[in-house]
Design a protein around this motif. Structure first.
Motif, PDB file in Angstrom:
ATOM      1  N   ASP A   8       0.810  -1.220   0.000  1.00  0.00           N
ATOM      2  CA  ASP A   8       0.000   0.000   0.000  1.00  0.00           C
ATOM      3  C   ASP A   8       0.845   1.273   0.000  1.00  0.00           C
ATOM      4  N   GLY A   9       2.145   1.141  -0.116  1.00  0.00           N
ATOM      5  CA  GLY A   9       3.012   2.315  -0.145  1.00  0.00           C
ATOM      6  C   GLY A   9       3.449   2.799   1.220  1.00  0.00           C
ATOM      7  N   SER A  10       3.046   2.121   2.267  1.00  0.00           N
ATOM      8  CA  SER A  10       3.409   2.535   3.621  1.00  0.00           C
ATOM      9  C   SER A  10       4.813   2.037   3.974  1.00  0.00           C
ATOM     10  N   ILE A  11       5.292   2.444   5.124  1.00  0.00           N
ATOM     11  CA  ILE A  11       6.581   1.977   5.625  1.00  0.00           C
ATOM     12  C   ILE A  11       6.556   0.460   5.806  1.00  0.00           C
ATOM     13  N   ASN A  12       5.392  -0.085   6.118  1.00  0.00           N
ATOM     14  CA  ASN A  12       5.253  -1.532   6.285  1.00  0.00           C
ATOM     15  C   ASN A  12       5.427  -2.258   4.957  1.00  0.00           C
ATOM     16  N   SER A  13       5.026  -1.614   3.877  1.00  0.00           N
ATOM     17  CA  SER A  13       5.266  -2.182   2.550  1.00  0.00           C
ATOM     18  C   SER A  13       6.754  -2.214   2.256  1.00  0.00           C
ATOM     19  N   ASP A  14       7.468  -1.163   2.637  1.00  0.00           N
ATOM     20  CA  ASP A  14       8.919  -1.134   2.425  1.00  0.00           C
ATOM     21  C   ASP A  14       9.605  -2.272   3.181  1.00  0.00           C
ATOM     22  N   VAL A  15       9.124  -2.569   4.374  1.00  0.00           N
ATOM     23  CA  VAL A  15       9.708  -3.638   5.185  1.00  0.00           C
ATOM     24  C   VAL A  15       9.528  -4.982   4.481  1.00  0.00           C
ATOM     25  N   VAL A  16       8.340  -5.264   3.965  1.00  0.00           N
ATOM     26  CA  VAL A  16       8.100  -6.545   3.311  1.00  0.00           C
ATOM     27  C   VAL A  16       8.836  -6.615   1.972  1.00  0.00           C
ATOM     28  N   ILE A  17       8.988  -5.503   1.275  1.00  0.00           N
ATOM     29  CA  ILE A  17       9.762  -5.475   0.025  1.00  0.00           C
ATOM     30  C   ILE A  17      11.213  -5.844   0.317  1.00  0.00           C
ATOM     31  N   GLN A  18      11.785  -5.275   1.372  1.00  0.00           N
ATOM     32  CA  GLN A  18      13.167  -5.603   1.738  1.00  0.00           C
ATOM     33  C   GLN A  18      13.300  -7.077   2.124  1.00  0.00           C
ATOM     34  N   GLU A  19      12.284  -7.618   2.765  1.00  0.00           N
ATOM     35  CA  GLU A  19      12.313  -9.036   3.134  1.00  0.00           C
ATOM     36  C   GLU A  19      12.322  -9.913   1.873  1.00  0.00           C
ATOM     37  N   VAL A  20      11.532  -9.555   0.877  1.00  0.00           N
ATOM     38  CA  VAL A  20      11.512 -10.303  -0.389  1.00  0.00           C
ATOM     39  C   VAL A  20      12.887 -10.233  -1.050  1.00  0.00           C
ATOM     40  N   ILE A  21      13.480  -9.055  -1.059  1.00  0.00           N
ATOM     41  CA  ILE A  21      14.777  -8.865  -1.717  1.00  0.00           C
ATOM     42  C   ILE A  21      15.865  -9.706  -1.046  1.00  0.00           C
ATOM     43  N   HIS A  22      15.827  -9.843   0.254  1.00  0.00           N
ATOM     44  CA  HIS A  22      16.916 -10.511   0.978  1.00  0.00           C
ATOM     45  C   HIS A  22      16.717 -12.012   1.193  1.00  0.00           C
ATOM     46  N   ARG A  23      15.673 -12.580   0.642  1.00  0.00           N
ATOM     47  CA  ARG A  23      15.439 -14.020   0.797  1.00  0.00           C
ATOM     48  C   ARG A  23      16.053 -14.809  -0.359  1.00  0.00           C
ATOM     49  N   PRO A  24      16.506 -16.018  -0.081  1.00  0.00           N
ATOM     50  CA  PRO A  24      16.995 -16.900  -1.152  1.00  0.00           C
ATOM     51  C   PRO A  24      15.817 -17.698  -1.736  1.00  0.00           C
ATOM     52  N   TRP A  25      15.223 -17.225  -2.819  1.00  0.00           N
ATOM     53  CA  TRP A  25      14.050 -17.871  -3.400  1.00  0.00           C
ATOM     54  C   TRP A  25      14.455 -18.994  -4.351  1.00  0.00           C
ATOM     55  N   PRO A  26      13.607 -20.024  -4.483  1.00  0.00           N
ATOM     56  CA  PRO A  26      13.885 -21.077  -5.464  1.00  0.00           C
ATOM     57  C   PRO A  26      13.883 -20.496  -6.886  1.00  0.00           C
ATOM     58  N   THR A  27      14.591 -21.160  -7.783  1.00  0.00           N
ATOM     59  CA  THR A  27      14.585 -20.707  -9.174  1.00  0.00           C
ATOM     60  C   THR A  27      13.159 -20.791  -9.718  1.00  0.00           C
ATOM     61  N   GLU A  28      12.884 -19.965 -10.684  1.00  0.00           N
ATOM     62  CA  GLU A  28      11.576 -19.868 -11.338  1.00  0.00           C
ATOM     63  C   GLU A  28      10.467 -19.379 -10.400  1.00  0.00           C
ATOM     64  N   THR A  29      10.829 -18.700  -9.326  1.00  0.00           N
ATOM     65  CA  THR A  29       9.821 -18.119  -8.440  1.00  0.00           C
ATOM     66  C   THR A  29       9.178 -16.935  -9.136  1.00  0.00           C
ATOM     67  N   GLN A  30       7.847 -16.893  -9.064  1.00  0.00           N
ATOM     68  CA  GLN A  30       7.081 -15.784  -9.631  1.00  0.00           C
ATOM     69  C   GLN A  30       6.575 -14.913  -8.491  1.00  0.00           C
ATOM     70  N   LEU A  31       6.668 -13.612  -8.689  1.00  0.00           N
ATOM     71  CA  LEU A  31       6.213 -12.651  -7.687  1.00  0.00           C
ATOM     72  C   LEU A  31       5.209 -11.726  -8.345  1.00  0.00           C
ATOM     73  N   ARG A  32       4.025 -11.644  -7.792  1.00  0.00           N
ATOM     74  CA  ARG A  32       3.032 -10.690  -8.293  1.00  0.00           C
ATOM     75  C   ARG A  32       2.824  -9.638  -7.213  1.00  0.00           C
ATOM     76  N   ILE A  33       3.127  -8.396  -7.569  1.00  0.00           N
ATOM     77  CA  ILE A  33       2.954  -7.262  -6.665  1.00  0.00           C
ATOM     78  C   ILE A  33       1.617  -6.623  -6.989  1.00  0.00           C
ATOM     79  N   ILE A  34       0.780  -6.467  -5.974  1.00  0.00           N
ATOM     80  CA  ILE A  34      -0.518  -5.828  -6.194  1.00  0.00           C
ATOM     81  C   ILE A  34      -0.714  -4.692  -5.203  1.00  0.00           C
TER      82      ILE A  34
END
Length: 160
Positions: A8-34
């Motif tokens: 939603d553009g809040s500081i809490n969104s920034d926190v979850v975005i950083q969490e996504v960036i710093h995780r080791p995801w499996p190959t072919e992971t799809q991310l849909r941002i809404i």
């Protein structure tokens, strides 16, 4: 793996975005941002003045939501270029829209931030994170930021 990331553009969104960036995801992971455009509520109005305000409000909310998802996609694509990122702006109630999109898209995981409101505010406003966690038939991860510490280091007392 398919991850739905409602923001939603809040500081809490920034926190979850950083969490996504710093995780080791499996190959072919799809991310849909809404992001969900939620305009001012419609009111019965015989002169249709309220309808015009509703339409203007929805247009502004859609514009805001588009900016939010585009910025998040840019950050995530820069930080984790191997993720397949898509974005979408939805209309309506965030609680309902998130659950419907997760179902329609076939999400494996919903990751969202939490505002961390107290019980009284949750009672009055409702909690999107709480509603999603209760009603989603998928895994849900609620990411919280670290609480700000108040005055972690006190100034030494001045000598007389």
């Amino acid at each position: 793996m398919k991850i739905l990331l409602p923001i939603d553009g809040s500081i809490n969104s920034d926190v979850v975005i950083q969490e996504v960036i710093h995780r080791p995801w499996p190959t072919e992971t799809q991310l849909r941002i809404i992001s969900v455009a939620q305009p001012i509520p419609q009111v019965l109005d015989p002169l249709l003045v309220g309808r015009a305000l509703y339409i203007d409000s929805l247009a502004e909310e859609r514009k805001r939501a588009r900016q939010v998802v585009d910025e998040a996609a840019r950050k995530i694509s820069h930080g984790t270029p191997f993720l397949e990122v898509s974005t979408q702006v939805l209309d309506g109630s965030p609680k309902t829209a998130i659950l419907e999109e997760a179902k329609d898209w076939g999400a494996d995981l919903i990751m969202l931030g939490s505002h961390g409101y107290g019980a009284a505010v949750r009672f009055l406003l409702g909690s999107v994170a709480h509603a999603v966690a209760l009603h989603a038939p998928y895994s849900v991860e609620i990411v919280r930021g670290r609480p700000a510490r108040s005055n972690p280091q006190k100034e030494p007392a001045a000598a007389d």
